[in-house]
Design an enzyme around this catalytic site. Structure first.
Site, mmCIF file in Angstrom:
data_model
loop_
_atom_site.group_PDB
_atom_site.id
_atom_site.type_symbol
_atom_site.label_atom_id
_atom_site.label_comp_id
_atom_site.label_asym_id
_atom_site.label_seq_id
_atom_site.Cartn_x
_atom_site.Cartn_y
_atom_site.Cartn_z
ATOM 1 N N LYS A 168 0.837 -1.119 -0.091
ATOM 2 C CA LYS A 168 -0.087 -0.121 -0.124
ATOM 3 C C LYS A 168 0.754 1.276 0.016
ATOM 4 C CE LYS A 168 -3.356 2.905 1.099
ATOM 5 N NZ LYS A 168 -4.332 3.470 0.176
ATOM 6 N N LYS A 243 -0.270 11.702 5.049
ATOM 7 C CA LYS A 243 -0.280 10.491 6.179
ATOM 8 C C LYS A 243 0.558 9.335 5.569
ATOM 9 C CE LYS A 243 -2.924 6.669 7.958
ATOM 10 N NZ LYS A 243 -4.299 6.147 8.219
HETATM 11 P P1 NAD Z 1 -12.704 8.538 8.867
HETATM 12 O O1 NAD Z 1 -12.066 9.560 9.678
HETATM 13 O O2 NAD Z 1 -13.769 8.945 7.877
HETATM 14 O O3 NAD Z 1 -13.283 7.210 9.329
HETATM 15 C C1 NAD Z 1 -12.620 6.724 10.621
HETATM 16 C C2 NAD Z 1 -13.774 6.304 11.571
HETATM 17 O O4 NAD Z 1 -12.917 5.705 12.674
HETATM 18 C C3 NAD Z 1 -14.611 7.607 12.250
HETATM 19 O O5 NAD Z 1 -15.644 7.332 11.880
HETATM 20 C C4 NAD Z 1 -14.013 7.405 13.703
HETATM 21 O O6 NAD Z 1 -15.082 8.013 14.357
HETATM 22 C C5 NAD Z 1 -13.710 6.194 13.980
HETATM 23 N N1 NAD Z 1 -12.920 5.571 15.082
HETATM 24 C C6 NAD Z 1 -11.708 6.540 15.437
HETATM 25 N N2 NAD Z 1 -11.499 5.925 16.668
HETATM 26 C C7 NAD Z 1 -12.292 4.801 16.937
HETATM 27 C C8 NAD Z 1 -12.217 3.955 17.963
HETATM 28 N N3 NAD Z 1 -11.125 3.682 18.854
HETATM 29 N N4 NAD Z 1 -13.368 2.893 17.824
HETATM 30 C C9 NAD Z 1 -14.245 2.819 17.014
HETATM 31 N N5 NAD Z 1 -14.108 3.771 15.899
HETATM 32 C C10 NAD Z 1 -12.881 4.730 15.915
HETATM 33 O O7 NAD Z 1 -11.571 7.743 7.721
HETATM 34 P P2 NAD Z 1 -11.596 6.989 6.452
HETATM 35 O O8 NAD Z 1 -11.485 8.076 5.264
HETATM 36 O O9 NAD Z 1 -12.913 6.001 6.410
HETATM 37 O O10 NAD Z 1 -10.497 6.252 6.471
HETATM 38 C C11 NAD Z 1 -10.177 5.093 7.404
HETATM 39 C C12 NAD Z 1 -8.853 4.358 6.753
HETATM 40 O O11 NAD Z 1 -9.095 4.276 5.409
HETATM 41 C C13 NAD Z 1 -7.827 5.026 7.202
HETATM 42 O O12 NAD Z 1 -6.650 4.321 7.704
HETATM 43 C C14 NAD Z 1 -7.311 5.844 5.698
HETATM 44 O O13 NAD Z 1 -5.726 5.887 5.547
HETATM 45 C C15 NAD Z 1 -7.652 4.673 4.969
HETATM 46 N N6 NAD Z 1 -8.083 4.918 3.755
HETATM 47 C C16 NAD Z 1 -8.817 5.972 3.117
HETATM 48 C C17 NAD Z 1 -9.239 6.314 2.144
HETATM 49 C C18 NAD Z 1 -10.049 7.469 1.582
HETATM 50 O O14 NAD Z 1 -10.305 7.871 0.326
HETATM 51 N N7 NAD Z 1 -10.859 8.160 2.583
HETATM 52 C C19 NAD Z 1 -8.534 5.623 0.838
HETATM 53 C C20 NAD Z 1 -7.797 4.551 1.265
HETATM 54 C C21 NAD Z 1 -7.546 4.257 2.508
#
Ligand code: NAD
Length: 305
Positions: A168, A243
């Site tokens: 990744k 990140k």
């Molecule tokens: P986001 O911030 O929208 O969602 C993360 C969720 O986790 C939030 O709803 C938050 O409330 C929850 N959370 C945080 N701490 C928590 C805990 N202790 N227990 C339960 N829930 C908890 O982020 P996202 O965009 O959905 O990204 C999530 C992951 O996917 C990240 O690691 C990011 O790097 C990866 N990612 C994101 C994308 C993108 O386009 N957004 C693409 C590829 C990968």
């Protein structure tokens, strides 16, 4: 299958929905009430803690912001609380070392675990067209594969624990580098008097073509639809690209790899974030080059700030 899903944000919300659509009983948890309410609407059962969601689950899937949070959730609420033998799948993007440490911790308690980060953004999460790159033992991969297939178009075994995260961050470092290169080429082409569309028509069928050019063009209204057409809203946030570049730098320094272009890209995306563009799509980095090399002929590259 009973599947606990922890982290129902931009990505996790759509992924959990696709597990429901595939007929699974999804036991969802998020710290955010709004995320829980949205998950209920899509047919998930919601719980007050990750521990409760994990009780009785045959699989646990997580999509969380960082390695520290993933470690805390699995260490405190999943390992030792989900039934022994449940398959654990962390789909978050986190550092390789934490992914390996967690898998070892889980396997010592007889939970097979895979790291399964994704390529593809929020739209791919909703439409079930993510690509999963998976690290873990063969048997763990075999159990994880059908669960991931319900959320994606491709599920690829990258190797042992941490290999999914390694793939990744190498992929995203390359993406950052070719996006910066594509932006520089467009900005310079404009400075040299070339029309953006004309340069696209030439470069997209020549040796300079790459995904940032042909599928995600940073110039508005040039090439297929992309966040550039929508003032860089939606897509993949600059802050998330930064990140991933930081994770790449850490992994490179631990592995003794030289990543000079990755370091330059990290510096550029950092500056773009500091200037207040963290929420814009990462292709908006082209705006930092406009004043340097783009003349008035390239009117389509507008400044958002
Ligand atoms: P986001 O911030 O929208 O969602 C993360 C969720 O986790 C939030 O709803 C938050 O409330 C929850 N959370 C945080 N701490 C928590 C805990 N202790 N227990 C339960 N829930 C908890 O982020 P996202 O965009 O959905 O990204 C999530 C992951 O996917 C990240 O690691 C990011 O790097 C990866 N990612 C994101 C994308 C993108 O386009 N957004 C693409 C590829 C990968």
């Amino acid at each position: 299958m009973k599947i606990a899903f922890i982290g129902l944000g931009n990505m996790g919300g759509g992924m959990a929905l696709n597990l429901v659509k595939a007929g699974h009983e999804v036991r969802a948890f998020d710290l955010s009430e709004a995320a829980l309410a949205a998950a209920r609407e899509t047919g998930c059962d919601t719980f007050g803690t990750a521990r409760e969601a994990s009780h009785g689950a045959e699989a646990v899937v997580s999509m969380l912001p960082s390695g520290a949070i993933v470690k805390q959730v699995y260490g405190e609420d999943v390992i030792g609380h989900a039934p022994e033998g449940a398959i654990l799948l962390d789909c978050s993007t986190i550092d390789v070392a934490t992914a390996r440490e967690l898998a070892a911790m889980a396997e010592a308690r007889r939970y097979p675990m895979v790291d399964a980060p994704v390529s593809g953004g929020i739209a791919a999460a909703s439409s079930g067209t993510l690509t999963f790159m998976v690290g873990g033992a063969e048997e763990a991969f075999a159990r994880a594969q059908p669960i991931l297939a319900a959320m994606g178009k491709a599920v690829i075994h990258a190797g042992g624990s941490g290999s999914g995260q390694a793939a990744k961050i190498c992929n995203n470092m390359l993406l950052a580098i070719h996006m910066v290169g594509t932006c520089e080429a467009f900005a310079m082409a404009c400075k040299l008097g070339l029309d953006g569309q004309t340069f696209f028509d030439i470069s997209s069928v020549s040796s300079g073509q790459c995904w940032s050019m042909t599928s995600y063009c940073p110039v508005p209204h040039v090439g297929p639809a992309s966040p550039a057409d929508n003032e860089y809203q939606g897509g993949f946030a600059t802050s998330l690209m930064l990140k991933d570049l930081r994770l790449a730098q850490t992994a490179a320094s631990e592995a003794g790899a030289t990543v000079k272009l990755g370091d330059v890209a990290a510096m550029m995306f950092n500056d773009h974030c500091v200037a207040g563009n963290g929420n814009l799509d990462f292709s908006s980095i082209i705006q930092t080059m406009r004043d340097l090399s783009c003349n008035s002929k390239c009117e389509s590259i507008t400044t958002v700030n």
